[in-house]
Design an enzyme around this catalytic site. Structure first.
Site, short mmCIF file in Angstrom:
data_model
loop_
_atom_site.label_atom_id
_atom_site.label_comp_id
_atom_site.label_asym_id
_atom_site.label_seq_id
_atom_site.Cartn_x
_atom_site.Cartn_y
_atom_site.Cartn_z
N PHE A 133 0.86 -1.19 0.00
CA PHE A 133 0.00 0.00 0.00
C PHE A 133 0.89 1.23 0.00
CE2 PHE A 133 -2.27 3.20 2.64
CZ PHE A 133 -3.55 3.19 2.11
N PRO A 138 8.21 10.77 0.60
CA PRO A 138 9.34 11.32 1.37
C PRO A 138 8.97 12.64 2.05
CG PRO A 138 10.10 10.56 -0.78
CD PRO A 138 8.60 10.38 -0.78
N GLU A 368 0.64 4.31 10.42
CA GLU A 368 -0.84 4.32 10.43
C GLU A 368 -1.39 5.53 11.18
OE1 GLU A 368 -2.86 2.25 9.00
OE2 GLU A 368 -1.73 0.40 8.65
P1 TGC Z 1 -9.80 15.52 6.35
O1 TGC Z 1 -10.35 16.83 5.89
O2 TGC Z 1 -9.90 15.16 7.77
O3 TGC Z 1 -10.50 14.36 5.48
C1 TGC Z 1 -10.45 14.33 4.07
C2 TGC Z 1 -11.56 13.42 3.61
O4 TGC Z 1 -11.38 12.11 4.15
C3 TGC Z 1 -12.50 11.77 5.00
N1 TGC Z 1 -11.95 11.06 6.17
C4 TGC Z 1 -12.09 9.76 6.36
N2 TGC Z 1 -12.73 8.84 5.65
C5 TGC Z 1 -12.69 7.58 6.11
N3 TGC Z 1 -12.03 7.23 7.25
C6 TGC Z 1 -11.36 8.14 7.98
N4 TGC Z 1 -10.69 7.78 9.07
C7 TGC Z 1 -11.37 9.48 7.54
N5 TGC Z 1 -10.82 10.63 8.02
C8 TGC Z 1 -11.19 11.60 7.17
C9 TGC Z 1 -13.15 13.08 5.36
O5 TGC Z 1 -14.50 12.90 5.67
C10 TGC Z 1 -12.95 13.86 4.09
O6 TGC Z 1 -13.87 13.36 3.14
P2 TGC Z 1 -14.57 14.33 2.05
O7 TGC Z 1 -15.34 13.43 1.19
O8 TGC Z 1 -15.37 15.28 2.86
O9 TGC Z 1 -13.45 15.01 1.32
O10 TGC Z 1 -8.31 15.44 5.83
P3 TGC Z 1 -6.98 16.16 6.34
O11 TGC Z 1 -6.13 16.44 5.16
O12 TGC Z 1 -7.35 17.28 7.29
O13 TGC Z 1 -6.21 15.00 7.13
C11 TGC Z 1 -6.59 14.59 8.29
C12 TGC Z 1 -5.61 13.55 8.91
C13 TGC Z 1 -4.37 14.23 9.44
C14 TGC Z 1 -6.38 12.97 10.05
C15 TGC Z 1 -5.20 12.47 7.90
O14 TGC Z 1 -4.47 12.97 6.86
C16 TGC Z 1 -4.42 11.33 8.55
O15 TGC Z 1 -5.01 10.41 9.08
N6 TGC Z 1 -3.04 11.35 8.52
C17 TGC Z 1 -2.23 10.25 8.97
C18 TGC Z 1 -1.62 9.56 7.79
C19 TGC Z 1 -1.50 8.07 8.00
O16 TGC Z 1 -2.11 7.46 8.85
N7 TGC Z 1 -0.70 7.42 7.13
C20 TGC Z 1 -0.59 6.03 7.16
C21 TGC Z 1 0.10 5.50 5.92
S1 TGC Z 1 -0.12 3.78 5.68
C22 TGC Z 1 0.79 3.03 6.86
O17 TGC Z 1 1.35 3.60 7.73
C23 TGC Z 1 0.82 1.58 6.75
S2 TGC Z 1 1.76 0.80 7.94
C24 TGC Z 1 1.35 -0.74 7.52
C25 TGC Z 1 1.92 -1.81 8.36
O18 TGC Z 1 3.06 -2.24 8.11
O19 TGC Z 1 1.15 -2.33 9.24
P1 FAD Z 2 5.94 13.23 9.90
O1 FAD Z 2 4.60 13.37 9.33
O2 FAD Z 2 7.05 14.04 9.31
O3 FAD Z 2 5.86 13.53 11.46
C1 FAD Z 2 7.02 13.79 12.25
C2 FAD Z 2 6.56 14.23 13.64
O4 FAD Z 2 5.77 15.42 13.52
C3 FAD Z 2 5.66 13.19 14.34
O5 FAD Z 2 5.95 13.20 15.71
C4 FAD Z 2 4.26 13.74 14.11
O6 FAD Z 2 3.33 13.34 15.12
C5 FAD Z 2 4.51 15.25 14.16
N1 FAD Z 2 3.47 15.99 13.44
C6 FAD Z 2 3.20 16.00 12.12
N2 FAD Z 2 2.14 16.79 11.86
C7 FAD Z 2 1.71 17.26 13.06
C8 FAD Z 2 0.63 18.09 13.47
N3 FAD Z 2 -0.25 18.59 12.60
N4 FAD Z 2 0.52 18.38 14.79
C9 FAD Z 2 1.38 17.86 15.70
N5 FAD Z 2 2.41 17.06 15.37
C10 FAD Z 2 2.57 16.75 14.07
N6 FAD Z 2 3.28 4.21 4.83
C11 FAD Z 2 2.56 3.69 3.77
O7 FAD Z 2 1.95 4.42 3.00
N7 FAD Z 2 2.52 2.33 3.57
C12 FAD Z 2 3.17 1.44 4.36
O8 FAD Z 2 3.09 0.23 4.15
C13 FAD Z 2 3.93 1.97 5.44
N8 FAD Z 2 4.67 1.11 6.23
C14 FAD Z 2 5.54 1.64 7.14
C15 FAD Z 2 6.45 0.79 7.79
C16 FAD Z 2 7.38 1.31 8.67
C17 FAD Z 2 8.39 0.40 9.30
C18 FAD Z 2 7.37 2.70 8.98
C19 FAD Z 2 8.35 3.26 9.96
C20 FAD Z 2 6.48 3.55 8.35
C21 FAD Z 2 5.57 3.03 7.40
N9 FAD Z 2 4.72 3.88 6.68
C22 FAD Z 2 3.97 3.38 5.64
C23 FAD Z 2 4.82 5.33 6.85
C24 FAD Z 2 4.06 5.88 8.05
O9 FAD Z 2 2.69 5.85 7.86
C25 FAD Z 2 4.57 7.30 8.32
O10 FAD Z 2 5.88 7.18 8.81
C26 FAD Z 2 3.68 8.06 9.28
O11 FAD Z 2 2.42 8.35 8.70
C27 FAD Z 2 4.33 9.39 9.76
O12 FAD Z 2 4.84 10.11 8.69
P2 FAD Z 2 6.36 10.67 8.74
O13 FAD Z 2 7.24 9.54 9.11
O14 FAD Z 2 6.60 11.35 7.45
O15 FAD Z 2 6.39 11.69 9.93
#
Ligand code: TGC
Ligand code: FAD
Length: 391
Positions: A133, A138, A368
Protein backbone atom coordinates in the site's frame (compact mmCIF):
# COMPACT_ATOMS: atom_id res chain seq x y z
CA UNK A 1 11.30 -19.82 30.62
CA UNK A 2 7.82 -21.33 30.70
CA UNK A 3 5.40 -21.19 27.78
CA UNK A 4 3.10 -18.22 27.38
CA UNK A 5 0.27 -18.57 29.92
CA UNK A 6 -2.24 -16.11 28.61
CA UNK A 7 -3.07 -12.79 30.20
CA UNK A 8 -6.72 -12.40 31.20
CA UNK A 9 -7.16 -10.68 34.56
CA UNK A 10 -10.85 -9.82 34.09
CA UNK A 11 -12.11 -13.10 32.63
CA UNK A 12 -12.55 -11.52 29.20
CA UNK A 13 -12.35 -15.06 27.85
CA UNK A 14 -15.96 -15.43 28.95
CA UNK A 15 -17.02 -12.57 26.67
CA UNK A 16 -15.75 -14.39 23.58
CA UNK A 17 -17.76 -16.91 21.58
CA UNK A 18 -16.52 -20.47 21.25
CA UNK A 19 -15.64 -19.79 17.60
CA UNK A 20 -13.63 -16.68 18.53
CA UNK A 21 -11.69 -18.64 21.16
CA UNK A 22 -11.00 -21.49 18.73
CA UNK A 23 -9.70 -19.10 16.07
CA UNK A 24 -7.49 -17.31 18.58
CA UNK A 25 -6.08 -20.58 19.89
CA UNK A 26 -5.38 -21.90 16.39
CA UNK A 27 -3.38 -18.78 15.52
CA UNK A 28 -1.68 -18.78 18.94
CA UNK A 29 -0.56 -22.39 18.42
CA UNK A 30 0.65 -21.65 14.90
CA UNK A 31 2.69 -18.66 16.04
CA UNK A 32 4.27 -20.73 18.85
CA UNK A 33 5.09 -23.67 16.58
CA UNK A 34 5.95 -22.09 13.24
CA UNK A 35 6.94 -18.47 13.78
CA UNK A 36 8.62 -18.04 17.15
CA UNK A 37 11.38 -20.57 16.41
CA UNK A 38 12.36 -18.45 13.36
CA UNK A 39 11.94 -14.90 14.55
CA UNK A 40 15.29 -14.27 16.23
CA UNK A 41 17.22 -15.38 13.15
CA UNK A 42 15.11 -13.12 10.91
CA UNK A 43 15.30 -10.22 13.32
CA UNK A 44 19.10 -10.48 13.35
CA UNK A 45 19.31 -10.77 9.56
CA UNK A 46 16.75 -8.03 8.90
CA UNK A 47 14.60 -10.36 6.80
CA UNK A 48 10.97 -11.49 6.78
CA UNK A 49 10.15 -15.23 6.60
CA UNK A 50 8.39 -14.99 3.22
CA UNK A 51 7.95 -18.76 3.07
CA UNK A 52 5.33 -18.39 5.82
CA UNK A 53 3.06 -16.18 3.68
CA UNK A 54 1.19 -19.08 2.02
CA UNK A 55 0.90 -20.72 5.45
CA UNK A 56 -0.78 -17.58 6.77
CA UNK A 57 -3.10 -17.91 3.77
CA UNK A 58 -3.91 -21.52 4.73
CA UNK A 59 -4.64 -20.33 8.25
CA UNK A 60 -7.24 -17.95 6.76
CA UNK A 61 -5.84 -14.71 8.14
CA UNK A 62 -5.77 -12.73 4.87
CA UNK A 63 -8.95 -10.75 4.29
CA UNK A 64 -10.48 -12.80 7.09
CA UNK A 65 -13.57 -10.58 7.48
CA UNK A 66 -14.36 -10.42 3.76
CA UNK A 67 -17.06 -12.59 2.23
CA UNK A 68 -16.47 -14.65 -0.91
CA UNK A 69 -13.27 -14.93 -2.99
CA UNK A 70 -12.01 -17.68 -0.69
CA UNK A 71 -12.08 -15.41 2.38
CA UNK A 72 -13.23 -16.67 5.76
CA UNK A 73 -16.03 -14.12 6.46
CA UNK A 74 -15.15 -13.97 10.17
CA UNK A 75 -16.41 -11.47 12.74
CA UNK A 76 -14.29 -8.38 13.41
CA UNK A 77 -13.62 -9.61 16.94
CA UNK A 78 -12.24 -12.88 15.56
CA UNK A 79 -10.08 -10.86 13.15
CA UNK A 80 -8.86 -8.70 16.04
CA UNK A 81 -7.91 -11.77 18.05
CA UNK A 82 -5.91 -13.02 15.06
CA UNK A 83 -4.02 -9.70 14.95
CA UNK A 84 -3.41 -9.94 18.71
CA UNK A 85 -1.88 -13.39 18.38
CA UNK A 86 0.24 -12.50 15.33
CA UNK A 87 1.68 -9.45 17.08
CA UNK A 88 2.33 -11.50 20.21
CA UNK A 89 4.81 -13.12 17.82
CA UNK A 90 6.15 -9.95 16.21
CA UNK A 91 4.77 -6.63 14.98
CA UNK A 92 6.26 -7.43 11.56
CA UNK A 93 4.16 -10.59 11.30
CA UNK A 94 0.99 -8.66 12.13
CA UNK A 95 2.05 -5.94 9.69
CA UNK A 96 2.30 -8.43 6.85
CA UNK A 97 -1.21 -9.66 7.61
CA UNK A 98 -2.77 -6.26 8.18
CA UNK A 99 -1.28 -4.70 5.03
CA UNK A 100 -2.48 -7.62 2.91
CA UNK A 101 -5.95 -7.62 4.52
CA UNK A 102 -6.76 -4.01 5.42
CA UNK A 103 -4.70 -2.06 2.92
CA UNK A 104 -4.71 -4.24 -0.20
CA UNK A 105 -7.67 -6.66 -0.16
CA UNK A 106 -10.04 -4.16 1.50
CA UNK A 107 -9.62 -1.41 -1.16
CA UNK A 108 -9.87 -3.92 -4.00
CA UNK A 109 -12.99 -5.41 -2.37
CA UNK A 110 -14.59 -2.06 -1.52
CA UNK A 111 -13.49 0.21 -4.35
CA UNK A 112 -12.48 -2.23 -7.12
CA UNK A 113 -14.20 -3.44 -10.30
CA UNK A 114 -15.50 -7.01 -10.55
CA UNK A 115 -12.57 -7.86 -12.83
CA UNK A 116 -10.06 -6.49 -10.28
CA UNK A 117 -11.73 -8.45 -7.47
CA UNK A 118 -11.80 -11.70 -9.47
CA UNK A 119 -8.22 -11.29 -10.55
CA UNK A 120 -6.60 -10.43 -7.22
CA UNK A 121 -8.70 -11.37 -4.18
CA UNK A 122 -8.58 -15.20 -4.38
CA UNK A 123 -4.78 -15.24 -4.75
CA UNK A 124 -4.22 -12.58 -2.11
CA UNK A 125 -6.40 -14.67 0.25
CA UNK A 126 -4.24 -17.77 -0.20
CA UNK A 127 -1.00 -15.81 -0.04
CA UNK A 128 -0.03 -16.87 -3.57
CA UNK A 129 0.13 -13.14 -4.28
CA UNK A 130 1.37 -10.38 -2.00
CA UNK A 131 0.28 -6.73 -1.99
CA UNK A 132 1.53 -3.44 -0.61
CA UNK A 133 0.00 0.00 0.00
CA UNK A 134 1.70 3.18 -1.17
CA UNK A 135 0.43 6.33 0.48
CA UNK A 136 3.37 7.92 2.37
CA UNK A 137 5.91 9.96 0.42
CA UNK A 138 9.34 11.32 1.37
CA UNK A 139 7.87 14.80 1.97
CA UNK A 140 4.34 13.84 3.03
CA UNK A 141 3.74 11.44 5.91
CA UNK A 142 1.15 12.76 8.35
CA UNK A 143 -0.42 14.94 5.65
CA UNK A 144 -0.99 12.54 2.75
CA UNK A 145 -3.51 14.96 1.25
CA UNK A 146 -0.53 17.04 0.03
CA UNK A 147 1.02 14.12 -1.89
CA UNK A 148 3.08 14.84 -5.01
CA UNK A 149 2.67 11.57 -6.91
CA UNK A 150 0.74 12.20 -10.11
CA UNK A 151 -1.35 10.03 -12.43
CA UNK A 152 -1.73 11.68 -15.82
CA UNK A 153 -4.28 10.40 -18.30
CA UNK A 154 -2.49 9.48 -21.56
CA UNK A 155 -4.07 7.55 -24.43
CA UNK A 156 -5.41 4.23 -23.25
CA UNK A 157 -3.97 4.48 -19.75
CA UNK A 158 -2.38 6.53 -16.99
CA UNK A 159 1.22 7.57 -16.51
CA UNK A 160 2.45 7.58 -12.90
CA UNK A 161 5.30 9.73 -11.61
CA UNK A 162 6.42 10.04 -8.00
CA UNK A 163 7.94 8.25 -5.00
CA UNK A 164 6.36 6.41 -2.09
CA UNK A 165 8.50 5.76 1.00
CA UNK A 166 8.38 3.40 3.99
CA UNK A 167 6.23 0.85 2.21
CA UNK A 168 5.79 -2.48 4.01
CA UNK A 169 6.40 -5.47 1.70
CA UNK A 170 7.10 -3.10 -1.22
CA UNK A 171 9.80 -5.16 -2.90
CA UNK A 172 8.06 -8.53 -2.55
CA UNK A 173 4.63 -7.30 -3.62
CA UNK A 174 3.01 -8.59 -6.81
CA UNK A 175 0.64 -5.64 -6.73
CA UNK A 176 0.92 -2.18 -5.20
CA UNK A 177 -2.17 -0.15 -4.30
CA UNK A 178 -0.82 3.32 -5.11
CA UNK A 179 -2.56 6.59 -4.28
CA UNK A 180 -1.91 9.46 -6.69
CA UNK A 181 -3.45 12.76 -7.77
CA UNK A 182 -4.92 13.28 -11.19
CA UNK A 183 -4.93 16.60 -13.02
CA UNK A 184 -8.19 17.57 -11.27
CA UNK A 185 -6.25 17.51 -7.96
CA UNK A 186 -8.28 14.55 -6.65
CA UNK A 187 -6.70 11.43 -5.17
CA UNK A 188 -7.43 8.05 -6.81
CA UNK A 189 -6.16 4.52 -6.23
CA UNK A 190 -4.24 2.54 -8.88
CA UNK A 191 -3.12 -1.08 -9.02
CA UNK A 192 0.49 -1.27 -10.21
CA UNK A 193 1.83 -4.71 -10.96
CA UNK A 194 5.35 -5.86 -10.23
CA UNK A 195 7.50 -5.67 -13.35
CA UNK A 196 5.60 -2.76 -14.95
CA UNK A 197 8.20 -0.67 -16.82
CA UNK A 198 8.99 2.51 -14.91
CA UNK A 199 8.11 0.94 -11.53
CA UNK A 200 11.07 0.24 -9.23
CA UNK A 201 11.58 -0.72 -5.59
CA UNK A 202 14.47 -0.31 -3.18
CA UNK A 203 14.58 -1.79 0.32
CA UNK A 204 15.36 0.39 3.33
CA UNK A 205 18.22 -0.96 5.47
CA UNK A 206 19.68 0.08 8.81
CA UNK A 207 16.36 -0.14 10.67
CA UNK A 208 16.54 -0.69 14.43
CA UNK A 209 12.78 -1.33 14.51
CA UNK A 210 10.63 -3.78 12.52
CA UNK A 211 13.74 -5.63 11.48
CA UNK A 212 11.76 -8.79 10.67
CA UNK A 213 9.68 -6.89 8.11
CA UNK A 214 10.45 -5.60 4.62
CA UNK A 215 10.19 -1.82 4.19
CA UNK A 216 10.76 -0.29 0.76
CA UNK A 217 10.71 2.75 -1.43
CA UNK A 218 8.51 2.60 -4.54
CA UNK A 219 9.45 4.80 -7.49
CA UNK A 220 7.38 5.59 -10.57
CA UNK A 221 9.05 7.16 -13.57
CA UNK A 222 6.71 7.57 -16.53
CA UNK A 223 5.17 4.30 -15.41
CA UNK A 224 2.30 3.47 -17.77
CA UNK A 225 -0.60 1.46 -16.44
CA UNK A 226 -3.83 0.48 -18.22
CA UNK A 227 -7.11 2.33 -17.57
CA UNK A 228 -8.63 -0.77 -16.00
CA UNK A 229 -6.06 -0.67 -13.18
CA UNK A 230 -7.67 2.40 -11.61
CA UNK A 231 -9.94 1.64 -8.64
CA UNK A 232 -13.24 2.90 -10.08
CA UNK A 233 -15.35 3.36 -6.97
CA UNK A 234 -13.56 5.90 -4.81
CA UNK A 235 -12.28 9.46 -5.12
CA UNK A 236 -10.47 11.69 -2.65
CA UNK A 237 -8.53 11.20 0.60
CA UNK A 238 -11.47 9.25 2.00
CA UNK A 239 -10.24 6.34 -0.19
CA UNK A 240 -6.91 5.66 1.56
CA UNK A 241 -8.24 6.85 4.94
CA UNK A 242 -11.06 4.31 4.67
CA UNK A 243 -8.42 1.58 4.30
CA UNK A 244 -6.49 2.95 7.26
CA UNK A 245 -9.56 2.49 9.47
CA UNK A 246 -9.26 -1.24 8.83
CA UNK A 247 -5.53 -1.45 9.48
CA UNK A 248 -5.61 0.84 12.54
CA UNK A 249 -8.33 -1.39 13.98
CA UNK A 250 -5.99 -4.38 13.58
CA UNK A 251 -3.10 -2.48 15.17
CA UNK A 252 -5.20 -1.61 18.23
CA UNK A 253 -5.66 -5.36 18.80
CA UNK A 254 -2.13 -6.29 17.75
CA UNK A 255 -0.52 -3.92 20.24
CA UNK A 256 -2.34 -5.78 23.03
CA UNK A 257 -0.64 -8.98 21.86
CA UNK A 258 2.83 -7.40 22.01
CA UNK A 259 2.07 -6.00 25.48
CA UNK A 260 0.82 -9.39 26.70
CA UNK A 261 4.04 -11.06 25.51
CA UNK A 262 6.23 -8.49 27.31
CA UNK A 263 4.21 -8.58 30.53
CA UNK A 264 4.13 -12.38 30.63
CA UNK A 265 7.88 -12.58 30.09
CA UNK A 266 8.68 -9.92 32.71
CA UNK A 267 6.36 -11.53 35.27
CA UNK A 268 8.01 -14.92 34.92
CA UNK A 269 11.44 -13.31 35.10
CA UNK A 270 10.51 -11.34 38.22
CA UNK A 271 9.30 -14.52 39.93
CA UNK A 272 12.54 -16.36 39.16
CA UNK A 273 15.30 -13.76 39.38
CA UNK A 274 16.80 -13.64 42.88
CA UNK A 275 18.48 -10.49 44.25
CA UNK A 276 19.03 -9.62 47.92
CA UNK A 277 18.00 -13.20 48.73
CA UNK A 278 14.49 -13.09 47.27
CA UNK A 279 12.72 -12.92 43.89
CA UNK A 280 12.79 -9.38 42.50
CA UNK A 281 9.00 -9.74 42.09
CA UNK A 282 8.75 -9.47 45.88
CA UNK A 283 10.00 -5.86 45.84
CA UNK A 284 7.29 -3.23 45.97
CA UNK A 285 8.71 -1.16 43.12
CA UNK A 286 8.79 -4.18 40.79
CA UNK A 287 5.25 -5.15 41.79
CA UNK A 288 4.09 -1.61 41.06
CA UNK A 289 5.45 -1.91 37.50
CA UNK A 290 3.82 -5.30 36.95
CA UNK A 291 0.51 -4.06 38.34
CA UNK A 292 0.59 -1.01 36.08
CA UNK A 293 1.20 -3.30 33.10
CA UNK A 294 -1.62 -5.75 33.82
CA UNK A 295 -4.05 -2.93 34.61
CA UNK A 296 -3.32 -1.11 31.34
CA UNK A 297 -3.41 -4.37 29.36
CA UNK A 298 -6.80 -5.22 30.87
CA UNK A 299 -8.19 -1.79 29.97
CA UNK A 300 -6.76 -2.13 26.44
CA UNK A 301 -8.32 -5.60 26.04
CA UNK A 302 -11.74 -4.23 27.01
CA UNK A 303 -11.32 -1.24 24.70
CA UNK A 304 -10.67 -3.38 21.61
CA UNK A 305 -13.34 -5.90 22.46
CA UNK A 306 -15.99 -3.17 22.54
CA UNK A 307 -14.42 -1.64 19.42
CA UNK A 308 -14.84 -4.99 17.67
CA UNK A 309 -18.42 -5.44 18.83
CA UNK A 310 -19.23 -1.93 17.52
CA UNK A 311 -17.56 -2.79 14.20
CA UNK A 312 -19.55 -6.00 13.97
CA UNK A 313 -22.72 -3.95 14.52
CA UNK A 314 -21.67 -1.47 11.81
CA UNK A 315 -21.69 1.28 14.45
CA UNK A 316 -17.97 2.03 14.65
CA UNK A 317 -16.72 5.59 14.08
CA UNK A 318 -13.16 6.16 12.78
CA UNK A 319 -12.43 8.46 15.74
CA UNK A 320 -13.08 5.52 18.08
CA UNK A 321 -10.47 3.53 16.16
CA UNK A 322 -8.04 6.44 16.58
CA UNK A 323 -8.55 6.41 20.36
CA UNK A 324 -7.82 2.67 20.55
CA UNK A 325 -4.79 2.82 18.22
CA UNK A 326 -3.37 5.76 20.18
CA UNK A 327 -4.01 4.28 23.63
CA UNK A 328 -3.13 0.66 23.01
CA UNK A 329 0.13 1.32 21.19
CA UNK A 330 1.18 3.78 23.90
CA UNK A 331 0.50 1.32 26.72
CA UNK A 332 2.17 -1.48 24.77
CA UNK A 333 5.29 0.63 24.28
CA UNK A 334 5.33 1.64 27.95
CA UNK A 335 4.76 -1.99 28.96
CA UNK A 336 7.66 -3.12 26.76
CA UNK A 337 9.94 -0.45 28.24
CA UNK A 338 9.00 -1.45 31.81
CA UNK A 339 9.46 -5.14 31.00
CA UNK A 340 12.91 -4.35 29.61
CA UNK A 341 13.71 -2.48 32.79
CA UNK A 342 12.57 -5.32 35.06
CA UNK A 343 14.84 -7.71 33.20
CA UNK A 344 17.96 -5.64 33.84
CA UNK A 345 20.84 -6.47 31.52
CA UNK A 346 19.04 -9.59 30.30
CA UNK A 347 16.42 -7.27 28.85
CA UNK A 348 18.73 -6.03 26.11
CA UNK A 349 19.47 -9.38 24.44
CA UNK A 350 17.34 -11.12 21.83
CA UNK A 351 17.33 -14.37 23.80
CA UNK A 352 14.21 -12.76 25.27
CA UNK A 353 11.51 -11.20 23.05
CA UNK A 354 11.10 -7.99 25.05
CA UNK A 355 13.68 -5.74 23.40
CA UNK A 356 12.45 -6.82 19.94
CA UNK A 357 8.86 -5.89 20.83
CA UNK A 358 10.02 -2.64 22.40
CA UNK A 359 11.91 -1.58 19.26
CA UNK A 360 9.06 -2.67 16.97
CA UNK A 361 6.53 -0.67 18.95
CA UNK A 362 8.45 2.53 18.21
CA UNK A 363 7.36 2.02 14.59
CA UNK A 364 3.83 1.03 15.52
CA UNK A 365 3.57 4.27 17.48
CA UNK A 366 4.46 6.15 14.27
CA UNK A 367 2.84 4.32 11.37
CA UNK A 368 -0.84 4.32 10.43
CA UNK A 369 -1.02 7.83 11.89
CA UNK A 370 1.32 8.87 14.70
CA UNK A 371 0.19 8.94 18.34
CA UNK A 372 -0.11 12.71 18.13
CA UNK A 373 -2.11 12.67 14.88
CA UNK A 374 -4.63 10.33 16.53
CA UNK A 375 -4.73 12.61 19.57
CA UNK A 376 -5.66 15.46 17.23
CA UNK A 377 -8.28 13.35 15.43
CA UNK A 378 -9.99 12.66 18.76
CA UNK A 379 -9.43 16.28 19.80
CA UNK A 380 -11.17 17.50 16.65
CA UNK A 381 -14.03 15.09 17.31
CA UNK A 382 -14.73 16.23 20.86
CA UNK A 383 -14.13 19.97 20.41
CA UNK A 384 -15.37 20.43 16.86
CA UNK A 385 -12.16 22.43 16.26
CA UNK A 386 -9.73 21.27 13.56
CA UNK A 387 -6.01 21.35 14.43
CA UNK A 388 -5.09 20.44 10.83
CA UNK A 389 -6.80 23.22 8.88
CA UNK A 390 -5.04 26.51 8.21
CA UNK A 391 -7.86 28.66 9.63
P1 TGC B 1 -9.80 15.52 6.35
O1 TGC B 1 -10.35 16.83 5.89
O2 TGC B 1 -9.90 15.16 7.77
O3 TGC B 1 -10.50 14.36 5.48
C1 TGC B 1 -10.45 14.33 4.07
C2 TGC B 1 -11.56 13.42 3.61
O4 TGC B 1 -11.38 12.11 4.15
C3 TGC B 1 -12.50 11.77 5.00
N1 TGC B 1 -11.95 11.06 6.17
C4 TGC B 1 -12.09 9.76 6.36
N2 TGC B 1 -12.73 8.84 5.65
C5 TGC B 1 -12.69 7.58 6.11
N3 TGC B 1 -12.03 7.23 7.25
C6 TGC B 1 -11.36 8.14 7.98
N4 TGC B 1 -10.69 7.78 9.07
C7 TGC B 1 -11.37 9.48 7.54
N5 TGC B 1 -10.82 10.63 8.02
C8 TGC B 1 -11.19 11.60 7.17
C9 TGC B 1 -13.15 13.08 5.36
O5 TGC B 1 -14.50 12.90 5.67
C10 TGC B 1 -12.95 13.86 4.09
O6 TGC B 1 -13.87 13.36 3.14
P2 TGC B 1 -14.57 14.33 2.05
O7 TGC B 1 -15.34 13.43 1.19
O8 TGC B 1 -15.37 15.28 2.86
O9 TGC B 1 -13.45 15.01 1.32
O10 TGC B 1 -8.31 15.44 5.83
P3 TGC B 1 -6.98 16.16 6.34
O11 TGC B 1 -6.13 16.44 5.16
O12 TGC B 1 -7.35 17.28 7.29
O13 TGC B 1 -6.21 15.00 7.13
C11 TGC B 1 -6.59 14.59 8.29
C12 TGC B 1 -5.61 13.55 8.91
C13 TGC B 1 -4.37 14.23 9.44
C14 TGC B 1 -6.38 12.97 10.05
C15 TGC B 1 -5.20 12.47 7.90
O14 TGC B 1 -4.47 12.97 6.86
C16 TGC B 1 -4.42 11.33 8.55
O15 TGC B 1 -5.01 10.41 9.08
N6 TGC B 1 -3.04 11.35 8.52
C17 TGC B 1 -2.23 10.25 8.97
C18 TGC B 1 -1.62 9.56 7.79
C19 TGC B 1 -1.50 8.07 8.00
O16 TGC B 1 -2.11 7.46 8.85
N7 TGC B 1 -0.70 7.42 7.13
C20 TGC B 1 -0.59 6.03 7.16
C21 TGC B 1 0.10 5.50 5.92
S1 TGC B 1 -0.12 3.78 5.68
C22 TGC B 1 0.79 3.03 6.86
O17 TGC B 1 1.35 3.60 7.73
C23 TGC B 1 0.82 1.58 6.75
S2 TGC B 1 1.76 0.80 7.94
C24 TGC B 1 1.35 -0.74 7.52
C25 TGC B 1 1.92 -1.81 8.36
O18 TGC B 1 3.06 -2.24 8.11
O19 TGC B 1 1.15 -2.33 9.24
P1 FAD C 1 5.94 13.23 9.90
O1 FAD C 1 4.60 13.37 9.33
O2 FAD C 1 7.05 14.04 9.31
O3 FAD C 1 5.86 13.53 11.46
C1 FAD C 1 7.02 13.79 12.25
C2 FAD C 1 6.56 14.23 13.64
O4 FAD C 1 5.77 15.42 13.52
C3 FAD C 1 5.66 13.19 14.34
O5 FAD C 1 5.95 13.20 15.71
C4 FAD C 1 4.26 13.74 14.11
O6 FAD C 1 3.33 13.34 15.12
C5 FAD C 1 4.51 15.25 14.16
N1 FAD C 1 3.47 15.99 13.44
C6 FAD C 1 3.20 16.00 12.12
N2 FAD C 1 2.14 16.79 11.86
C7 FAD C 1 1.71 17.26 13.06
C8 FAD C 1 0.63 18.09 13.47
N3 FAD C 1 -0.25 18.59 12.60
N4 FAD C 1 0.52 18.38 14.79
C9 FAD C 1 1.38 17.86 15.70
N5 FAD C 1 2.41 17.06 15.37
C10 FAD C 1 2.57 16.75 14.07
N6 FAD C 1 3.28 4.21 4.83
C11 FAD C 1 2.56 3.69 3.77
O7 FAD C 1 1.95 4.42 3.00
N7 FAD C 1 2.52 2.33 3.57
C12 FAD C 1 3.17 1.44 4.36
O8 FAD C 1 3.09 0.23 4.15
C13 FAD C 1 3.93 1.97 5.44
N8 FAD C 1 4.67 1.11 6.23
C14 FAD C 1 5.54 1.64 7.14
C15 FAD C 1 6.45 0.79 7.79
C16 FAD C 1 7.38 1.31 8.67
C17 FAD C 1 8.39 0.40 9.30
C18 FAD C 1 7.37 2.70 8.98
C19 FAD C 1 8.35 3.26 9.96
C20 FAD C 1 6.48 3.55 8.35
C21 FAD C 1 5.57 3.03 7.40
N9 FAD C 1 4.72 3.88 6.68
C22 FAD C 1 3.97 3.38 5.64
C23 FAD C 1 4.82 5.33 6.85
C24 FAD C 1 4.06 5.88 8.05
O9 FAD C 1 2.69 5.85 7.86
C25 FAD C 1 4.57 7.30 8.32
O10 FAD C 1 5.88 7.18 8.81
C26 FAD C 1 3.68 8.06 9.28
O11 FAD C 1 2.42 8.35 8.70
C27 FAD C 1 4.33 9.39 9.76
O12 FAD C 1 4.84 10.11 8.69
P2 FAD C 1 6.36 10.67 8.74
O13 FAD C 1 7.24 9.54 9.11
O14 FAD C 1 6.60 11.35 7.45
O15 FAD C 1 6.39 11.69 9.93
Amino acid sequence: MEKFRGVDYYGIEGLLSEEERMIRDAVRDWVEAEFLPLVTEHHRAGTFPVSLIPKLGELGVFGATLKGYGCAGLSNVAYGLIMQELERGDSGLRSAASVQSGLVMYPIYSYGSDAQKDRWLPKLATGEKVGCFGLTEPDHGSDPGAMKTRARRAGDGYVLNGTKLWITNGSIADVAVVWAKEDDGEIYGFLVEKGTPGFGTLDIHGKFSMRASITSELSFQDCKIPLENKLPNVKGLRGPLGCLNQARYGIAWGAVGAAMACYDWALQYAQQRIQFGKPIGAFQLVQQKLVWMITEITKAQLLVLQLGRLKDLGALRPQQVSMAKMNNVQIALDTARLARDIMGAAGIVDEHPVIRHMLNLETVNTYEGTHDIHTLIVGRDITGLDAFSAG
